[in-house]
Scaffold this motif. Structure first.
Motif, PDB file in Angstrom:
ATOM      1  N   TYR A  22      95.282 133.792  31.647  1.00  0.00           N
ATOM      2  CA  TYR A  22      94.105 133.122  31.117  1.00  0.00           C
ATOM      3  C   TYR A  22      92.806 133.126  32.142  1.00  0.00           C
ATOM      4  O   TYR A  22      91.565 133.304  31.895  1.00  0.00           O
ATOM      5  CB  TYR A  22      94.427 131.348  31.360  1.00  0.00           C
ATOM      6  N   ARG A  23      93.600 133.675  33.629  1.00  0.00           N
ATOM      7  CA  ARG A  23      93.236 134.091  34.588  1.00  0.00           C
ATOM      8  C   ARG A  23      91.604 135.406  33.873  1.00  0.00           C
ATOM      9  O   ARG A  23      90.450 134.890  34.476  1.00  0.00           O
ATOM     10  CB  ARG A  23      93.085 134.017  35.688  1.00  0.00           C
ATOM     11  N   LEU A  24      92.517 136.319  33.855  1.00  0.00           N
ATOM     12  CA  LEU A  24      91.794 137.584  33.110  1.00  0.00           C
ATOM     13  C   LEU A  24      90.768 136.985  31.787  1.00  0.00           C
ATOM     14  O   LEU A  24      89.391 137.329  31.979  1.00  0.00           O
ATOM     15  CB  LEU A  24      92.833 138.463  32.772  1.00  0.00           C
ATOM     16  N   LEU A  25      91.376 136.095  31.106  1.00  0.00           N
ATOM     17  CA  LEU A  25      89.850 136.197  30.206  1.00  0.00           C
ATOM     18  C   LEU A  25      89.403 135.120  30.284  1.00  0.00           C
ATOM     19  O   LEU A  25      87.870 135.639  29.927  1.00  0.00           O
ATOM     20  CB  LEU A  25      91.389 134.852  28.873  1.00  0.00           C
ATOM     21  N   TYR A  26      89.107 134.105  31.101  1.00  0.00           N
ATOM     22  CA  TYR A  26      87.750 133.209  31.084  1.00  0.00           C
ATOM     23  C   TYR A  26      87.406 133.291  32.728  1.00  0.00           C
ATOM     24  O   TYR A  26      86.187 133.389  32.626  1.00  0.00           O
ATOM     25  CB  TYR A  26      88.989 132.013  31.427  1.00  0.00           C
ATOM     26  N   ASN A  27      88.244 133.746  33.788  1.00  0.00           N
ATOM     27  CA  ASN A  27      87.255 133.542  35.281  1.00  0.00           C
ATOM     28  C   ASN A  27      87.196 135.579  35.178  1.00  0.00           C
ATOM     29  O   ASN A  27      86.199 135.468  36.307  1.00  0.00           O
ATOM     30  CB  ASN A  27      88.626 133.454  36.213  1.00  0.00           C
ATOM     31  N   LEU A  28      87.658 136.006  35.128  1.00  0.00           N
ATOM     32  CA  LEU A  28      87.851 137.299  35.567  1.00  0.00           C
ATOM     33  C   LEU A  28      86.927 138.012  33.664  1.00  0.00           C
ATOM     34  O   LEU A  28      86.269 139.760  33.913  1.00  0.00           O
ATOM     35  CB  LEU A  28      88.940 137.939  35.810  1.00  0.00           C
ATOM     36  N   ASN A  29      86.465 137.384  32.833  1.00  0.00           N
ATOM     37  CA  ASN A  29      86.146 137.830  31.842  1.00  0.00           C
ATOM     38  C   ASN A  29      86.540 139.425  31.177  1.00  0.00           C
ATOM     39  O   ASN A  29      85.769 140.368  30.804  1.00  0.00           O
ATOM     40  CB  ASN A  29      84.785 137.757  31.905  1.00  0.00           C
ATOM     41  N   LYS A  30      87.665 139.295  31.145  1.00  0.00           N
ATOM     42  CA  LYS A  30      88.393 141.148  30.613  1.00  0.00           C
ATOM     43  C   LYS A  30      89.632 140.515  29.750  1.00  0.00           C
ATOM     44  O   LYS A  30      90.583 140.555  29.743  1.00  0.00           O
ATOM     45  CB  LYS A  30      89.010 141.503  31.888  1.00  0.00           C
ATOM     46  N   PRO A  31      89.046 140.555  27.966  1.00  0.00           N
ATOM     47  CA  PRO A  31      89.930 139.601  27.191  1.00  0.00           C
ATOM     48  C   PRO A  31      90.854 141.316  26.775  1.00  0.00           C
ATOM     49  O   PRO A  31      91.399 140.721  26.593  1.00  0.00           O
ATOM     50  CB  PRO A  31      88.829 139.738  26.556  1.00  0.00           C
ATOM     51  N   GLN A  32      90.434 142.227  26.906  1.00  0.00           N
ATOM     52  CA  GLN A  32      91.471 143.022  26.276  1.00  0.00           C
ATOM     53  C   GLN A  32      92.367 143.047  27.513  1.00  0.00           C
ATOM     54  O   GLN A  32      93.815 143.257  26.717  1.00  0.00           O
ATOM     55  CB  GLN A  32      90.541 144.745  25.896  1.00  0.00           C
ATOM     56  N   GLU A  33      92.328 143.190  28.821  1.00  0.00           N
ATOM     57  CA  GLU A  33      93.019 143.192  29.898  1.00  0.00           C
ATOM     58  C   GLU A  33      94.179 141.919  29.111  1.00  0.00           C
ATOM     59  O   GLU A  33      95.380 141.866  29.763  1.00  0.00           O
ATOM     60  CB  GLU A  33      92.465 142.943  31.206  1.00  0.00           C
ATOM     61  N   ALA A  34      93.867 140.603  28.978  1.00  0.00           N
ATOM     62  CA  ALA A  34      94.732 139.220  29.074  1.00  0.00           C
ATOM     63  C   ALA A  34      95.137 139.711  27.714  1.00  0.00           C
ATOM     64  O   ALA A  34      96.058 138.757  27.616  1.00  0.00           O
ATOM     65  CB  ALA A  34      93.830 138.192  28.782  1.00  0.00           C
ATOM     66  N   ILE A  35      94.517 139.960  26.603  1.00  0.00           N
ATOM     67  CA  ILE A  35      95.603 140.423  25.004  1.00  0.00           C
ATOM     68  C   ILE A  35      96.231 141.079  25.703  1.00  0.00           C
ATOM     69  O   ILE A  35      97.635 140.536  25.334  1.00  0.00           O
ATOM     70  CB  ILE A  35      94.516 141.120  23.772  1.00  0.00           C
ATOM     71  N   LYS A  36      96.802 142.069  26.623  1.00  0.00           N
ATOM     72  CA  LYS A  36      97.884 143.291  26.739  1.00  0.00           C
ATOM     73  C   LYS A  36      99.184 142.168  27.357  1.00  0.00           C
ATOM     74  O   LYS A  36      99.771 142.823  26.971  1.00  0.00           O
ATOM     75  CB  LYS A  36      97.294 144.121  27.757  1.00  0.00           C
ATOM     76  N   ILE A  37      98.258 140.940  28.540  1.00  0.00           N
ATOM     77  CA  ILE A  37      99.430 140.297  28.785  1.00  0.00           C
ATOM     78  C   ILE A  37      99.921 139.185  27.991  1.00  0.00           C
ATOM     79  O   ILE A  37     101.398 139.216  27.768  1.00  0.00           O
ATOM     80  CB  ILE A  37      98.409 139.233  30.069  1.00  0.00           C
ATOM     81  N   PHE A  38      99.343 138.680  27.298  1.00  0.00           N
ATOM     82  CA  PHE A  38      99.333 137.872  25.982  1.00  0.00           C
ATOM     83  C   PHE A  38     100.676 138.485  25.350  1.00  0.00           C
ATOM     84  O   PHE A  38     101.581 138.446  24.677  1.00  0.00           O
ATOM     85  CB  PHE A  38      98.646 137.295  25.538  1.00  0.00           C
TER      86      PHE A  38
END
Length: 369
Positions: A22-38
């Motif tokens: 969620y930090r990658l998704l919202y704070n750092l605006n890195k949705p593709q990296e966030a998706i990899k974590i999810f």
């Protein structure tokens, strides 16, 4: 890392991974990296509804709608209880009336000390699809709440959440039936308590106040006092006639109505946009069923004397209470309390403590807080 959920050196924690995503998704605006974590969380915890829900949110943001829909539906399948941000992903459902279980103990949750002679019955706002019991509900804000007997009745749509995805949208008759079932739940719960020699204080907030008000109107009121918070007895719903599908009314500074989209985060390009609009319209129909009634004319004189009507000055959900209604209520013996703030401003330790002292120890309530 993916192959070893646990090792001698570390343990991968689902909650920590999700927070990082969620930090990658919202704070750092890195949705593709966030998706990899999810996706990693899904591999490690394939039975976790939260994992699929988080991944679905990521795919929604990057507008991979097909994947998002797939994962939201999986989250609902695993969880067994849809939330509003998920329920639009369920397939439309032909309306099926809510049928209540015969045993009243299956119609509420209780917390605290059952041996107490006084029961606080709290009807929550919404309509929601689950009971929201916790630090912010009205009863948990009262003094020594651990020792109180706290009763939380279910509502019809909690027992039958698929009413919210009914297609076509609920009719006036169907909406009235669902509200009547919520009132029936409340009536049975209060009778159950009174039959066991409990003294009942009924407290409803917002939509819960609507259910409580209709209970007083349509049933024999067995509660000692009825606290109606965040709702008028005569609601002004004239602006609802201007609503488009998927919209609801909010009030600017509690005075001027304006339309807002319920699911504002859902893009118009989303293939299920109409499904989300249908959910919003069904919710509106359920809420409207009671709110279009004029309770200052429906209630008996004795009913008003048991009511404590609590309103806020800048209520964004239903607007500020009119001076005309305040005058009528006071003339009929209702205790009227003004709270400075928004729709939830009465849900504070300060006010709920004052309300507790009034109900338990007859300490007068102030007219303003």
């Amino acid at each position: 890392m993916t192959e070893n959920k646990k090792s001698d050196y570390f343990e991968i924690d689902e909650e920590s991974l999700n927070a990082f995503g969620y930090r990658l998704l919202y704070n750092l605006n890195k949705p593709q990296e966030a998706i990899k974590i999810f996706e990693l969380i899904i591999q490690l915890y394939p039975e976790s509804s939260n994992a699929f829900d988080s991944a679905a949110e990521g795919y929604l943001i990057v507008e991979d709608f097909e994947k998002s829909i797939q994962y939201y539906r999986k989250a609902i399948e695993l969880n067994g209880r849809a939330h509003f941000h998920q329920i639009g992903y369920l397939r439309p459902n032909i309306y099926q009336p809510t049928l209540l279980p015969p045993d009243t103990v299956n119609l509420f949750r209780k917390m605290g000390n059952w041996e107490n002679e006084i029961a606080f019955v709290y009807v929550q706002g919404g309509p929601d699809l689950q009971l929201n019991i916790g630090p912010r509900d009205g009863l948990h804000l009262m003094p020594n709440h651990e020792d109180l007997l706290k009763i939380y009745p279910y509502q019809a749509q909690i027992l039958n959440p698929k009413t919210i995805i009914s297609s076509p949208i609920l009719t006036e008759k169907q909406s009235a039936y669902e509200n009547a079932e919520s009132v029936e739940i409340l009536d049975r719960v209060i009778k159950y308590l009174v039959d066991r020699k409990k003294k009942v204080f009924l407290i409803g907030h917002s939509y819960g106040a609507s259910i409580s008000m209709e209970y007083v109107n349509s049933r024999k009121n067995l509660a000692e006092k009825v606290v109606l918070m965040g709702l008028d007895l005569d609601e002004d719903i004239s602006s609802w006639e201007t609503l488009n599908s998927g919209e609801y009314i909010r009030w600017e500074n509690g005075k001027e109505p304006f339309a807002r989209t319920v699911f504002g985060g859902i893009s118009n390009k989303h293939p299920l946009k109409s499904s989300f609009d249908r959910v919003a319209d069904n919710l509106t129909m359920i809420v409207r069923s009671n709110m279009e009634k004029k309770y200052t004319k429906l209630l008996e004189d004795e009913d008003f004397k048991k009511i404590i009507s609590v309103y806020s000055t800048q209520d964004e959900a239903n607007g500020r209470k009119s001076t005309e209604e305040i005058k009528i209520l006071k003339q009929k013996g209702t205790t009227v309390v003004e709270i400075e703030g928004n729709h939830h401003s009465m849900l504070t330790t300060e006010f709920m403590t004052a309300l507790y002292e009034y109900l338990m120890n007859a300490k007068p309530l102030e007219s303003k807080y």
